[in-house]
Design a protein around this motif. Structure first.
Motif, PDB file in Angstrom:
ATOM      1  N   ALA A 269       0.866  -1.193   0.000  1.00  0.00           N
ATOM      2  CA  ALA A 269       0.000   0.000   0.000  1.00  0.00           C
ATOM      3  C   ALA A 269       0.895   1.233   0.000  1.00  0.00           C
ATOM      4  CB  ALA A 269      -0.924   0.010   1.213  1.00  0.00           C
ATOM      5  N   CYS A 270       0.988   1.879  -1.154  1.00  0.00           N
ATOM      6  CA  CYS A 270       1.868   3.040  -1.300  1.00  0.00           C
ATOM      7  C   CYS A 270       1.048   4.327  -1.403  1.00  0.00           C
ATOM      8  CB  CYS A 270       2.732   2.913  -2.556  1.00  0.00           C
ATOM      9  SG  CYS A 270       4.022   1.670  -2.450  1.00  0.00           S
ATOM     10  N   VAL A 271       1.622   5.388  -0.901  1.00  0.00           N
ATOM     11  CA  VAL A 271       1.015   6.707  -1.098  1.00  0.00           C
ATOM     12  C   VAL A 271       1.609   7.316  -2.361  1.00  0.00           C
ATOM     13  CG1 VAL A 271       0.543   7.048   1.344  1.00  0.00           C
ATOM     14  CG2 VAL A 271       2.737   7.792   0.393  1.00  0.00           C
ATOM     15  N   ASP A 272       1.052   8.466  -2.776  1.00  0.00           N
ATOM     16  CA  ASP A 272       1.417   9.031  -4.077  1.00  0.00           C
ATOM     17  C   ASP A 272       2.908   9.335  -4.224  1.00  0.00           C
ATOM     18  OD1 ASP A 272       1.311  11.044  -2.224  1.00  0.00           O
ATOM     19  OD2 ASP A 272      -0.071  12.324  -3.350  1.00  0.00           O
ATOM     20  N   VAL A 273       3.537   9.864  -3.153  1.00  0.00           N
ATOM     21  CA  VAL A 273       4.959  10.202  -3.268  1.00  0.00           C
ATOM     22  C   VAL A 273       5.810   8.942  -3.429  1.00  0.00           C
ATOM     23  CG1 VAL A 273       4.775  12.388  -2.038  1.00  0.00           C
ATOM     24  CG2 VAL A 273       5.189  10.292  -0.746  1.00  0.00           C
ATOM     25  N   GLU A 274       5.348   7.841  -2.875  1.00  0.00           N
ATOM     26  CA  GLU A 274       6.092   6.587  -3.024  1.00  0.00           C
ATOM     27  C   GLU A 274       5.940   6.037  -4.444  1.00  0.00           C
ATOM     28  OE1 GLU A 274       5.739   5.140   1.648  1.00  0.00           O
ATOM     29  OE2 GLU A 274       4.176   4.598   0.199  1.00  0.00           O
ATOM     30  N   ILE A 275       4.777   6.230  -5.042  1.00  0.00           N
ATOM     31  CA  ILE A 275       4.588   5.824  -6.438  1.00  0.00           C
ATOM     32  C   ILE A 275       5.476   6.660  -7.349  1.00  0.00           C
ATOM     33  CG2 ILE A 275       2.935   5.729  -8.343  1.00  0.00           C
ATOM     34  CD1 ILE A 275       2.608   3.490  -6.310  1.00  0.00           C
ATOM     35  N   GLU A 276       5.558   7.970  -7.075  1.00  0.00           N
ATOM     36  CA  GLU A 276       6.441   8.839  -7.851  1.00  0.00           C
ATOM     37  C   GLU A 276       7.885   8.363  -7.753  1.00  0.00           C
ATOM     38  OE1 GLU A 276       5.921  12.834  -6.564  1.00  0.00           O
ATOM     39  OE2 GLU A 276       3.790  12.925  -7.124  1.00  0.00           O
ATOM     40  N   ALA A 277       8.296   7.978  -6.555  1.00  0.00           N
ATOM     41  CA  ALA A 277       9.664   7.487  -6.351  1.00  0.00           C
ATOM     42  C   ALA A 277       9.905   6.200  -7.133  1.00  0.00           C
ATOM     43  CB  ALA A 277       9.923   7.272  -4.868  1.00  0.00           C
ATOM     44  N   PHE A 278       8.896   5.330  -7.224  1.00  0.00           N
ATOM     45  CA  PHE A 278       9.033   4.079  -7.969  1.00  0.00           C
ATOM     46  C   PHE A 278       9.357   4.361  -9.440  1.00  0.00           C
ATOM     47  CE2 PHE A 278       6.897   1.043 -10.810  1.00  0.00           C
ATOM     48  CZ  PHE A 278       7.634  -0.100 -10.529  1.00  0.00           C
ATOM     49  N   PHE A 279       8.615   5.259 -10.054  1.00  0.00           N
ATOM     50  CA  PHE A 279       8.847   5.560 -11.465  1.00  0.00           C
ATOM     51  C   PHE A 279      10.165   6.312 -11.667  1.00  0.00           C
ATOM     52  CE2 PHE A 279       4.276   4.715 -11.688  1.00  0.00           C
ATOM     53  CZ  PHE A 279       4.228   3.899 -12.805  1.00  0.00           C
ATOM     54  N   ASN A 281      12.827   5.744  -9.894  1.00  0.00           N
ATOM     55  CA  ASN A 281      13.840   4.686  -9.822  1.00  0.00           C
ATOM     56  C   ASN A 281      13.901   3.888 -11.120  1.00  0.00           C
ATOM     57  OD1 ASN A 281      14.379   5.449  -7.199  1.00  0.00           O
ATOM     58  ND2 ASN A 281      13.035   3.906  -6.279  1.00  0.00           N
ATOM     59  N   LEU A 282      12.735   3.590 -11.697  1.00  0.00           N
ATOM     60  CA  LEU A 282      12.715   2.867 -12.967  1.00  0.00           C
ATOM     61  C   LEU A 282      13.425   3.658 -14.067  1.00  0.00           C
ATOM     62  CD1 LEU A 282       9.184   1.247 -13.551  1.00  0.00           C
ATOM     63  CD2 LEU A 282      11.354   0.096 -13.135  1.00  0.00           C
ATOM     64  N   ALA A 283      13.118   4.961 -14.116  1.00  0.00           N
ATOM     65  CA  ALA A 283      13.658   5.792 -15.192  1.00  0.00           C
ATOM     66  C   ALA A 283      15.167   5.955 -15.096  1.00  0.00           C
ATOM     67  CB  ALA A 283      12.982   7.155 -15.179  1.00  0.00           C
ATOM     68  N   THR A 284      15.710   5.885 -13.883  1.00  0.00           N
ATOM     69  CA  THR A 284      17.154   6.090 -13.697  1.00  0.00           C
ATOM     70  C   THR A 284      17.906   4.779 -13.551  1.00  0.00           C
ATOM     71  OG1 THR A 284      16.760   6.354 -11.306  1.00  0.00           O
ATOM     72  CG2 THR A 284      16.857   8.355 -12.651  1.00  0.00           C
ATOM     73  N   CYS A 285      17.217   3.650 -13.655  1.00  0.00           N
ATOM     74  CA  CYS A 285      17.862   2.337 -13.516  1.00  0.00           C
ATOM     75  C   CYS A 285      18.815   2.113 -14.686  1.00  0.00           C
ATOM     76  CB  CYS A 285      16.808   1.234 -13.469  1.00  0.00           C
ATOM     77  SG  CYS A 285      17.514  -0.422 -13.338  1.00  0.00           S
ATOM     78  N   PHE A 314      14.125  15.675 -18.706  1.00  0.00           N
ATOM     79  CA  PHE A 314      14.101  14.365 -18.055  1.00  0.00           C
ATOM     80  C   PHE A 314      12.956  14.279 -17.048  1.00  0.00           C
ATOM     81  CE2 PHE A 314      15.265  11.792 -14.340  1.00  0.00           C
ATOM     82  CZ  PHE A 314      15.356  10.542 -14.943  1.00  0.00           C
ATOM     83  N   ASN A 315      12.806  15.309 -16.212  1.00  0.00           N
ATOM     84  CA  ASN A 315      11.741  15.295 -15.206  1.00  0.00           C
ATOM     85  C   ASN A 315      10.359  15.247 -15.848  1.00  0.00           C
ATOM     86  OD1 ASN A 315      13.608  15.423 -13.091  1.00  0.00           O
ATOM     87  ND2 ASN A 315      13.654  17.655 -13.130  1.00  0.00           N
ATOM     88  N   ASP A 316      10.195  15.990 -16.946  1.00  0.00           N
ATOM     89  CA  ASP A 316       8.908  15.958 -17.653  1.00  0.00           C
ATOM     90  C   ASP A 316       8.651  14.587 -18.263  1.00  0.00           C
ATOM     91  OD1 ASP A 316       8.294  18.579 -17.049  1.00  0.00           O
ATOM     92  OD2 ASP A 316       9.175  19.390 -18.877  1.00  0.00           O
ATOM     93  N   ALA A 317       9.712  13.955 -18.780  1.00  0.00           N
ATOM     94  CA  ALA A 317       9.557  12.628 -19.373  1.00  0.00           C
ATOM     95  C   ALA A 317       9.173  11.594 -18.323  1.00  0.00           C
ATOM     96  CB  ALA A 317      10.855  12.214 -20.070  1.00  0.00           C
ATOM     97  N   TYR A 370       5.607   5.754 -26.968  1.00  0.00           N
ATOM     98  CA  TYR A 370       6.084   7.117 -27.193  1.00  0.00           C
ATOM     99  C   TYR A 370       5.385   8.046 -26.201  1.00  0.00           C
ATOM    100  CZ  TYR A 370       8.472   5.490 -31.330  1.00  0.00           C
ATOM    101  OH  TYR A 370       9.329   4.831 -32.168  1.00  0.00           O
ATOM    102  N   LEU A 371       6.174   8.886 -25.574  1.00  0.00           N
ATOM    103  CA  LEU A 371       5.689   9.794 -24.526  1.00  0.00           C
ATOM    104  C   LEU A 371       5.739  11.224 -25.063  1.00  0.00           C
ATOM    105  CD1 LEU A 371       7.856   8.247 -21.662  1.00  0.00           C
ATOM    106  CD2 LEU A 371       5.540   7.573 -22.311  1.00  0.00           C
ATOM    107  N   TYR A 372       4.655  11.955 -24.894  1.00  0.00           N
ATOM    108  CA  TYR A 372       4.574  13.327 -25.373  1.00  0.00           C
ATOM    109  C   TYR A 372       4.210  14.257 -24.217  1.00  0.00           C
ATOM    110  CZ  TYR A 372       4.157  10.877 -29.853  1.00  0.00           C
ATOM    111  OH  TYR A 372       4.365  10.057 -30.936  1.00  0.00           O
ATOM    112  N   TRP A 373       4.843  15.407 -24.199  1.00  0.00           N
ATOM    113  CA  TRP A 373       4.473  16.420 -23.215  1.00  0.00           C
ATOM    114  C   TRP A 373       4.887  17.785 -23.746  1.00  0.00           C
ATOM    115  CZ3 TRP A 373       8.824  13.539 -23.026  1.00  0.00           C
ATOM    116  CH2 TRP A 373      10.037  14.190 -22.840  1.00  0.00           C
ATOM    117  N   ASN A 374       4.288  18.810 -23.191  1.00  0.00           N
ATOM    118  CA  ASN A 374       4.598  20.172 -23.605  1.00  0.00           C
ATOM    119  C   ASN A 374       4.907  21.001 -22.372  1.00  0.00           C
ATOM    120  OD1 ASN A 374       4.121  23.071 -24.439  1.00  0.00           O
ATOM    121  ND2 ASN A 374       3.756  22.058 -26.397  1.00  0.00           N
ATOM    122  N   PRO A 375       6.033  21.724 -22.372  1.00  0.00           N
ATOM    123  CA  PRO A 375       6.375  22.550 -21.206  1.00  0.00           C
ATOM    124  C   PRO A 375       5.360  23.641 -20.902  1.00  0.00           C
ATOM    125  CG  PRO A 375       8.280  22.245 -22.645  1.00  0.00           C
ATOM    126  CD  PRO A 375       7.083  21.747 -23.397  1.00  0.00           C
TER     127      PRO A 375
END
Length: 415
Positions: A269-279, A281-285, A314-317, A370-375
């Motif tokens: 059971a994770c809270v939102d900040v822990e889910i953010e940390a999971f992703f 960690n994945l992105a920087t693995c 990177f943070n946006d991605a 493919y991931l898309y985002w706009n600043p």
């Protein structure tokens, strides 16, 4: 004929702005490299967010508005007169009244050169849309050769019976001292709401006593007034940013193993900040085989690379990566708690549990997403500095445009 064509083209451009057309942030789509130093000295330039054939401009310099520029005697929209004050605090002294309109469109000759250069690249020029504008008048007869303006101040005489005020003077280039409160009264109307940077701005001003002869000297010579008074219109130009792209090479079996291990550490059971940390960690693995994901970023040369263009990219991605995968890995469960203060009120929070994604787990499918985002939109600040000049005449009389000065003729786009 060329001048009429320029006026017509500019008028059509000003009236035919596509509601979806927006200037582009210069960091994402620079255009200045194509233009001459002379053009860049007179204009801020922006590409369009959608149409590569449109060029937006903001004049850096403005002038007194002109009428009948196609004739040999253009008429300035400017008037100046003097009068002796018969009552009040300046009784017996002479004051100068100014009135007219500034044009923020800049020199018509400079605009013609911009139009010519833009046309050679297949571009159509348009006055940039402005979301906000502010006008201010300034005394500018300041000598700062020593690194600091030479200012002297003293209390005025109590000529009203209500007390004194502080009066300051600044040393000009001619060695004389001029009041920093040169303007006794000013009424001006800055552009309101959404508009373009091509505007006529009417103004009326009353100068403090003592400037009548100086102003007449300027009108005798058609001289520039920028050593006395200038006015700035500061524009806010809303600009678009370019959509960013990254791609994630995903191996679902390894990702689900990572998610299971991570959740078990947090009692599933994770809270939102822990889910953010999971992703994060994945992105920087660094080990794609172990973690099951590899992020690659699209660069300006059209190539995907491991290294992001910037920390912000990177943070946006990572946020885009989380948004894309979160609902496939986790279920969000709403948790309500009664308030200790008010039993009728409940607070809501969320916890995340593992999702039984049978399709991804059983098929063991690998894929590339493919991931898309706009600043997001940004604001560019540009300014048009407006000067009085090229105006000849007498205080209280008719004003003319100094067609004997080549620089003044160029403002009217005449040779």
């Amino acid at each position: 004929m060329q001048k009429k064509a320029l006026i017509l083209a500019t008028a059509i451009a000003a009236c035919s702005i596509n509601i979806n057309a927006t200037p582009m942030d210069p960091r994402d789509k620079p255009v200045t490299q194509n233009f001459s130093a002379e053009v860049l000295a007179n204009f801020d330039l922006f590409a369009d967010s959608d149409n590569n054939k449109i060029l937006w401009y903001v004049p850096k310099l403005g002038n007194i508005a002109l009428q009948a520029t196609h004739t040999t005697a253009p008429r300035p929209r400017f008037a100046a007169s003097s009068r002796e004050v018969t009552r009040g605090i300046f009784e017996g002294e002479t004051i100068v009244n100014l009135g007219g309109s500034f044009s923020t469109s800049g020199s018509l000759g400079a605009l013609q050169r911009l139009n010519n250069e833009a046309s050679s690249y297949g571009l159509t020029v348009r006055a940039a849309p402005a979301s906000k504008a502010a006008a201010k008048f300034m005394v500018s007869a300041i000598d700062i050769g020593s690194g600091r303006a030479d200012v002297r101040c003293q209390d005025s005489e109590d000529i009203t019976g209500l007390g004194t005020v502080v009066e300051c003077e600044v040393k000009g280039f001619d060695g004389e001292y001029y009041p920093t409160d040169m303007l006794y009264r000013l009424n001006s109307r800055a552009p309101q709401g959404k508009s373009t940077v091509s505007q006529n701005i009417p103004f009326q001003a009353v100068l403090l006593p003592g400037f009548d002869q100086l102003i007449q000297d300027k009108l005798d010579d058609g001289a520039q007034w920028d050593d006395l008074i200038t006015a700035d219109v500061e524009w806010e130009i809303g600009t678009e940013r370019k959509t960013r792209v990254a791609r994630a090479k995903i191996k679902w079996e390894q990702i689900f193993e990572q998610a299971h291990t991570y959740m078990s550490i947090h009692n599933f059971a994770c809270v939102d900040v822990e889910i953010e940390a999971f992703f994060q960690n994945l992105a920087t693995c660094p080990n794609e085989e172990q973690c099951g994901v590899k992020l690659e970023f699209l660069h300006s040369d059209g190539q995907y690379k491991d290294q992001p263009p910037s920390d912000a990219a990177f943070n946006d991605a990572v946020r885009a990566f989380q948004k894309d995968l979160e609902t496939e890995l986790f279920n969000e469960v709403a948790v309500y708690q009664e308030s200790q203060i008010d039993p009728l009120k409940k607070s809501r929070s969320s916890v995340f549990t593992l999702k039984a994604n049978y399709q991804k787990v059983l098929v063991k499918k690998n894929e590339t997403r493919y991931l898309y985002w706009n600043p997001g939109r940004t604001v560019q600040n540009s300014a048009t500095t407006m000067n009085i000049g090229c105006v000849t005449g007498t205080l209280g009389g008719k004003m003319s445009w100094d067609m004997g000065d080549p620089a003044c003729r160029d403002i009217a786009n005449q040779q």
